[in-house]
Design a protein around this motif. Structure first.
Motif, PDB file in Angstrom:
ATOM      1  N   HIS A 136       0.858  -1.184   0.000  1.00 50.39           N
ATOM      2  CA  HIS A 136       0.000   0.000   0.000  1.00 50.39           C
ATOM      3  C   HIS A 136       0.897   1.238   0.000  1.00 50.39           C
ATOM      4  CE1 HIS A 136      -3.376   2.527   2.093  1.00 50.39           C
ATOM      5  NE2 HIS A 136      -3.098   2.954   0.873  1.00 50.39           N
ATOM      6  N   LEU A 154      -0.412   1.432  -9.541  1.00 49.75           N
ATOM      7  CA  LEU A 154      -1.664   0.701  -9.781  1.00 49.75           C
ATOM      8  C   LEU A 154      -1.470  -0.359 -10.866  1.00 49.75           C
ATOM      9  CD1 LEU A 154      -4.175   3.690  -9.696  1.00 49.75           C
ATOM     10  CD2 LEU A 154      -4.023   1.840  -8.010  1.00 49.75           C
ATOM     11  N   ARG A 156      -1.922  -1.279  -3.989  1.00 51.35           N
ATOM     12  CA  ARG A 156      -2.967  -0.363  -3.516  1.00 51.35           C
ATOM     13  C   ARG A 156      -2.350   1.021  -3.365  1.00 51.35           C
ATOM     14  NH1 ARG A 156      -5.484  -1.004   1.540  1.00 51.35           N
ATOM     15  NH2 ARG A 156      -3.630  -2.051   2.339  1.00 51.35           N
ATOM     16  N   ASN A 183      -8.345   0.022  -6.929  1.00 51.94           N
ATOM     17  CA  ASN A 183      -7.324   0.005  -5.871  1.00 51.94           C
ATOM     18  C   ASN A 183      -6.812   1.391  -5.511  1.00 51.94           C
ATOM     19  OD1 ASN A 183      -7.329  -2.787  -5.496  1.00 51.94           O
ATOM     20  ND2 ASN A 183      -5.830  -3.125  -7.124  1.00 51.94           N
TER      21      ASN A 183
END
Length: 212
Positions: free
Chosen positions: A2, A21, A26, A41
């Motif tokens: 992330h 992406l 994410r 996402n």
């Protein structure tokens, strides 16, 4: 992974968002306006990165923070330094350790640079860009001098161009830059993403430039 991108709608930040992406990560984009890109996402946090509450909310689930906040013009500014202070506060509150910041290569005069480049930087560029460069230097000083608890990296970029990725860019350690070559924004974004979880880059300052 992330990735939280501060300055996510800017020139560099939007390239990082787009490529992260595409690589299956994410992403949270933090900016004063929403990104035009839509993706399952992608999360958008609309707000000012200088506000601690905005920064803390944005990094709450981050693995990596990419700090690509900038400001236009040559007037006095504290946008970057105020923003990084808020971001670091939010990271510490959430137990996030990893941050990568983006700076211009011209902010530092490399010891390996040719004499003419050194003179040009010192007596032209640094005089013209003194105010924004002061703000960049405050960001770098904060990381290098006051963040032993943070896995930081400083990535300086040369003349960034909107060109296709080449995959053959150079990553040069601090103080070793001889010639600044234009780099594709896509290549710069690639390095920011691929080095995001690389422990060998923690606590380092490098310049990303185009290949000869």
């Amino acid at each position: 992974m992330h990735i939280v991108v501060f300055g996510g709608t800017g020139r560099i930040g939007s390239a990082v968002v787009r490529q992260a992406l595409a690589a299956g990560h994410r992403v949270t984009s933090v900016a004063r306006r929403a990104p035009t890109l839509r993706h399952e996402n992608l999360k958008s946090v609309i707000g000012d990165a200088q506000e601690p509450s905005v920064a803390e909310e944005a990094v709450s689930e981050a693995d990596v923070v990419v700090f690509a906040v900038g400001s236009r013009g040559t007037t006095s500014t504290v946008v970057r330094s105020t923003s990084i202070a808020a971001v670091l506060k939010g990271m510490r509150a959430n137990g996030v350790k990893r941050v990568i910041t983006v700076s211009p290569t011209a902010v530092a005069i490399s010891r390996k640079a040719p004499l003419l480049r050194k003179l040009w930087l010192r007596y032209f560029v640094h005089k013209r860009q003194r105010n924004p460069f002061n703000d960049v230097e405050r960001v770098e000083d904060e990381l290098t001098g006051f963040c032993p608890d943070i896995d930081w990296s400083i990535v300086r970029s040369s003349r960034v161009r909107d060109a296709p990725a080449t995959g053959t860019y150079q990553v040069i350690p601090d103080g070793e830059l001889r010639n600044e070559r234009p780099v594709s924004v896509s290549d710069l974004a690639d390095y920011l993403i691929t080095s995001a979880e690389d422990p060998s880059t923690y606590g380092t300052t490098v310049s990303v430039v185009g290949s000869p």
